[in-house]
Design a protein around this motif. Sequence first.
Motif, PDB file in Angstrom:
ATOM      1  N   GLU A  40     -80.547 -23.023 -18.378  1.00 46.06           N
ATOM      2  CA  GLU A  40     -79.802 -24.034 -19.132  1.00 46.06           C
ATOM      3  C   GLU A  40     -78.414 -23.549 -19.533  1.00 46.06           C
ATOM      4  O   GLU A  40     -77.701 -24.257 -20.250  1.00 46.06           O
ATOM      5  CB  GLU A  40     -80.591 -24.433 -20.384  1.00 46.06           C
ATOM      6  N   GLY A  41     -78.041 -22.360 -19.092  1.00 48.72           N
ATOM      7  CA  GLY A  41     -76.726 -21.826 -19.418  1.00 48.72           C
ATOM      8  C   GLY A  41     -76.649 -21.151 -20.771  1.00 48.72           C
ATOM      9  O   GLY A  41     -75.555 -20.810 -21.241  1.00 48.72           O
ATOM     10  N   LYS A  42     -77.780 -20.940 -21.419  1.00 45.07           N
ATOM     11  CA  LYS A  42     -77.796 -20.244 -22.700  1.00 45.07           C
ATOM     12  C   LYS A  42     -77.805 -18.735 -22.478  1.00 45.07           C
ATOM     13  O   LYS A  42     -78.486 -18.233 -21.582  1.00 45.07           O
ATOM     14  CB  LYS A  42     -79.019 -20.650 -23.523  1.00 45.07           C
ATOM     15  N   LEU A  43     -77.033 -18.045 -23.289  1.00 44.89           N
ATOM     16  CA  LEU A  43     -76.960 -16.594 -23.227  1.00 44.89           C
ATOM     17  C   LEU A  43     -77.857 -16.004 -24.307  1.00 44.89           C
ATOM     18  O   LEU A  43     -77.788 -16.392 -25.471  1.00 44.89           O
ATOM     19  CB  LEU A  43     -75.512 -16.121 -23.448  1.00 44.89           C
ATOM     20  N   HIS A  44     -78.696 -15.054 -23.909  1.00 42.62           N
ATOM     21  CA  HIS A  44     -79.538 -14.345 -24.872  1.00 42.62           C
ATOM     22  C   HIS A  44     -79.164 -12.871 -24.871  1.00 42.62           C
ATOM     23  O   HIS A  44     -79.085 -12.242 -23.811  1.00 42.62           O
ATOM     24  CB  HIS A  44     -81.015 -14.518 -24.530  1.00 42.62           C
ATOM     25  N   ILE A  45     -78.897 -12.351 -26.045  1.00 43.75           N
ATOM     26  CA  ILE A  45     -78.563 -10.943 -26.219  1.00 43.75           C
ATOM     27  C   ILE A  45     -79.611 -10.326 -27.136  1.00 43.75           C
ATOM     28  O   ILE A  45     -79.815 -10.798 -28.264  1.00 43.75           O
ATOM     29  CB  ILE A  45     -77.159 -10.755 -26.832  1.00 43.75           C
ATOM     30  N   SER A  46     -80.275  -9.295 -26.659  1.00 47.02           N
ATOM     31  CA  SER A  46     -81.242  -8.585 -27.500  1.00 47.02           C
ATOM     32  C   SER A  46     -80.633  -7.264 -27.938  1.00 47.02           C
ATOM     33  O   SER A  46     -79.990  -6.558 -27.156  1.00 47.02           O
ATOM     34  CB  SER A  46     -82.559  -8.358 -26.751  1.00 47.02           C
TER      35      SER A  46
ATOM     36  N   ASN B 241     -69.911 -21.364 -28.100  1.00 52.19           N
ATOM     37  CA  ASN B 241     -69.386 -21.346 -29.469  1.00 52.19           C
ATOM     38  C   ASN B 241     -70.437 -21.447 -30.567  1.00 52.19           C
ATOM     39  O   ASN B 241     -70.109 -21.482 -31.750  1.00 52.19           O
ATOM     40  CB  ASN B 241     -68.368 -22.484 -29.653  1.00 52.19           C
ATOM     41  N   LYS B 242     -71.711 -21.500 -30.196  1.00 49.68           N
ATOM     42  CA  LYS B 242     -72.770 -21.596 -31.188  1.00 49.68           C
ATOM     43  C   LYS B 242     -73.706 -20.411 -31.049  1.00 49.68           C
ATOM     44  O   LYS B 242     -74.102 -20.064 -29.944  1.00 49.68           O
ATOM     45  CB  LYS B 242     -73.542 -22.905 -31.015  1.00 49.68           C
ATOM     46  N   VAL B 243     -74.052 -19.773 -32.178  1.00 50.03           N
ATOM     47  CA  VAL B 243     -74.964 -18.635 -32.126  1.00 50.03           C
ATOM     48  C   VAL B 243     -76.064 -18.788 -33.174  1.00 50.03           C
ATOM     49  O   VAL B 243     -75.805 -19.141 -34.326  1.00 50.03           O
ATOM     50  CB  VAL B 243     -74.212 -17.298 -32.319  1.00 50.03           C
ATOM     51  N   THR B 244     -77.293 -18.583 -32.744  1.00 48.75           N
ATOM     52  CA  THR B 244     -78.442 -18.539 -33.640  1.00 48.75           C
ATOM     53  C   THR B 244     -79.205 -17.253 -33.335  1.00 48.75           C
ATOM     54  O   THR B 244     -78.978 -16.617 -32.299  1.00 48.75           O
ATOM     55  CB  THR B 244     -79.369 -19.756 -33.448  1.00 48.75           C
TER      56      THR B 244
ATOM     57  N   ARG C   2     -78.911 -14.357 -39.578  1.00 45.89           N
ATOM     58  CA  ARG C   2     -77.626 -15.008 -39.813  1.00 45.89           C
ATOM     59  C   ARG C   2     -76.472 -14.009 -39.815  1.00 45.89           C
ATOM     60  O   ARG C   2     -75.396 -14.304 -40.327  1.00 45.89           O
ATOM     61  CB  ARG C   2     -77.666 -15.768 -41.141  1.00 45.89           C
ATOM     62  N   GLY C   3     -76.674 -12.860 -39.222  1.00 55.61           N
ATOM     63  CA  GLY C   3     -75.660 -11.818 -39.265  1.00 55.61           C
ATOM     64  C   GLY C   3     -74.758 -11.763 -38.059  1.00 55.61           C
ATOM     65  O   GLY C   3     -74.220 -10.695 -37.738  1.00 55.61           O
ATOM     66  N   ALA C   4     -74.587 -12.905 -37.362  1.00 55.06           N
ATOM     67  CA  ALA C   4     -73.736 -12.935 -36.168  1.00 55.06           C
ATOM     68  C   ALA C   4     -72.805 -14.135 -36.215  1.00 55.06           C
ATOM     69  O   ALA C   4     -73.187 -15.219 -36.673  1.00 55.06           O
ATOM     70  CB  ALA C   4     -74.586 -12.984 -34.907  1.00 55.06           C
ATOM     71  N   LYS C   5     -71.571 -13.961 -35.755  1.00 54.94           N
ATOM     72  CA  LYS C   5     -70.629 -15.073 -35.667  1.00 54.94           C
ATOM     73  C   LYS C   5     -69.681 -14.849 -34.501  1.00 54.94           C
ATOM     74  O   LYS C   5     -69.374 -13.706 -34.124  1.00 54.94           O
ATOM     75  CB  LYS C   5     -69.831 -15.227 -36.968  1.00 54.94           C
ATOM     76  N   ILE C   6     -69.239 -15.954 -33.907  1.00 52.26           N
ATOM     77  CA  ILE C   6     -68.325 -15.902 -32.766  1.00 52.26           C
ATOM     78  C   ILE C   6     -66.912 -16.154 -33.257  1.00 52.26           C
ATOM     79  O   ILE C   6     -66.644 -17.120 -33.975  1.00 52.26           O
ATOM     80  CB  ILE C   6     -68.714 -16.952 -31.712  1.00 52.26           C
ATOM     81  N   THR C   7     -65.999 -15.260 -32.866  1.00 51.34           N
ATOM     82  CA  THR C   7     -64.595 -15.386 -33.254  1.00 51.34           C
ATOM     83  C   THR C   7     -63.702 -15.040 -32.065  1.00 51.34           C
ATOM     84  O   THR C   7     -63.700 -13.905 -31.587  1.00 51.34           O
ATOM     85  CB  THR C   7     -64.242 -14.440 -34.421  1.00 51.34           C
TER      86      THR C   7
ATOM     87  N   GLU D  58     -79.137 -16.168 -29.500  1.00 51.82           N
ATOM     88  CA  GLU D  58     -78.980 -17.213 -28.502  1.00 51.82           C
ATOM     89  C   GLU D  58     -77.616 -17.850 -28.673  1.00 51.82           C
ATOM     90  O   GLU D  58     -77.295 -18.378 -29.749  1.00 51.82           O
ATOM     91  CB  GLU D  58     -80.070 -18.275 -28.625  1.00 51.82           C
ATOM     92  N   LEU D  59     -76.796 -17.820 -27.632  1.00 54.77           N
ATOM     93  CA  LEU D  59     -75.474 -18.439 -27.648  1.00 54.77           C
ATOM     94  C   LEU D  59     -75.500 -19.663 -26.763  1.00 54.77           C
ATOM     95  O   LEU D  59     -75.980 -19.623 -25.621  1.00 54.77           O
ATOM     96  CB  LEU D  59     -74.404 -17.468 -27.150  1.00 54.77           C
TER      97      LEU D  59
END
Length: 511
Positions: A428-434, A456-459, A486-491, A508-509
């Motif tokens: 689906e084009g979602k990026l997952h970073i572990s 632009n969205k991260v959970t 909640r310790g991640a944000k995209i800038t 998940e981005l």
Amino acid sequence: MMRALFFTLLAFVLVTSYSQNQIKLYPEQSQTQISKHIYGHFAEHLGRCIYDGMYAGDSYDIPKTDGVRNDVIDALKKLQIPNLRWPGGCFADTYHWKDAIGPKDQRKPIENTSWGGREDNSFGTHEFLNLCELLDAEPYLAVNMNTGSVQEAVEWEQYVNNANGSSYLTDLREANGREKPWNVKYWGIGNESWDCGGDMTADYYSNLYKRYAVAMTNYGNTDGLFRIAVGPGQPDYEWTETIMKQVPARRIEGLSIHHYSVFNWSNKGSSYAFSEEEYFKTMKRAWFMEEFITKNSVVMDKYDEEKRVKLIVDEWGGWYNTMPEGNGALYQQNTIRDAMIAGMTLNIFNNHADRVHMANLAQTVNVLQAVILTNEEKMILTPTYHVMEMYKVHQDAQLVPLEIESASYTMNGESIPSVSSSASLDTEGKLHISLTNIDHLNEQEITVDLGSIQLNKVTGRILTSARVQDRNTFDQPEEVTPETFRGAKITKGSLKVTLPKNSVVILELSK
């Protein structure tokens, strides 16, 4: 492509709590799928893994399906386990499959000479393969190469796979309640043949392996058989070289290796009451998986540049002293330390997905680094279970190569990387970073360069606790469970993450 793009892990001696960690993703160089089989499991006839663990038989007034606990089935389904290895382990090399088929009151009781105790063989080939069907998991059968024979292995394969016409074995299978074949693809030919599987030399094993590999055929299984040869369980790269050099490419699909995170084999320590030094040494041994896979892969590349023969890590995990109160051999508790091992190791496997096709956590229930513990009618999920559940988003996703610079976790002059990571893109084009931070004293500030990825969205979700000794018990079964992160944000095209101490995070981005 330079191998470094997949798993560069550069440790810098940075010891403050806000040391800079850098990760750079290379999505344009993504060309490898992370096999779902990396997230496999292992169930041996050992302690209370099978009997009084997965299989309750007529014991306990709890819901069961053909003797298997429904709560265990449901938990494993939620993990989406892709495969299950059985019946061993060392047990496989004394196991004779015909002892455990047919009416249960006519089966041949045996002594478990590997791990002790008497078994009535009420859980055999039919019970195991039917369980795999319930779980929608591929069975992975380990052939008895030590006390068995080529004929016994061939007949087992015929019994479970042959659908062509009528024969003694197909008639026997039908008489035992199964008309259609199970089509078992994965076959391990021997187990730890350098030790409990026969104490063989690599030359002897290679020649014996070829006899098995030639005799076993696919019987209409459209994908063919995936034959797995025994590889080393220690840094014996000459064993790997011998197998790759002597076994023709058409006779082998996989080579197995084993590695346990044991800091001291003579005294493995407690599974939950351990010191900081024991914790550090265990993490150092877990990090050795990176070197072990890399060096075996280098040898395999000499003979198989196309990486057709896959590396199978069919035993891995933490190993500590048996807890007598667990009432079973190799029973141990499971703590945040084990979550660290799981997160780090799965990241290593993902980043080596060009060669690593399958891995099997040891073991599923009540033994070693189990995902499930049972006590009569009660069942709990371990921290390792939760990591496997969080990481399942990587199954069959497209690996995103990365480079990482990590702060160091240091003790007594020794240093290991604090942070490990892997990344993938799903359909689906979602990026997952572990991400895993094994440092139990310091949080880590991480900057992730997303490269050409524009999301632009991260959970996120996190598994952590105040102490690395924290665990789930039958009195407190949800002491350690995943929570929202909640310790991640995209800038401006980069991701900023504050990773708490001793934590595993999955991000998940999306758009």
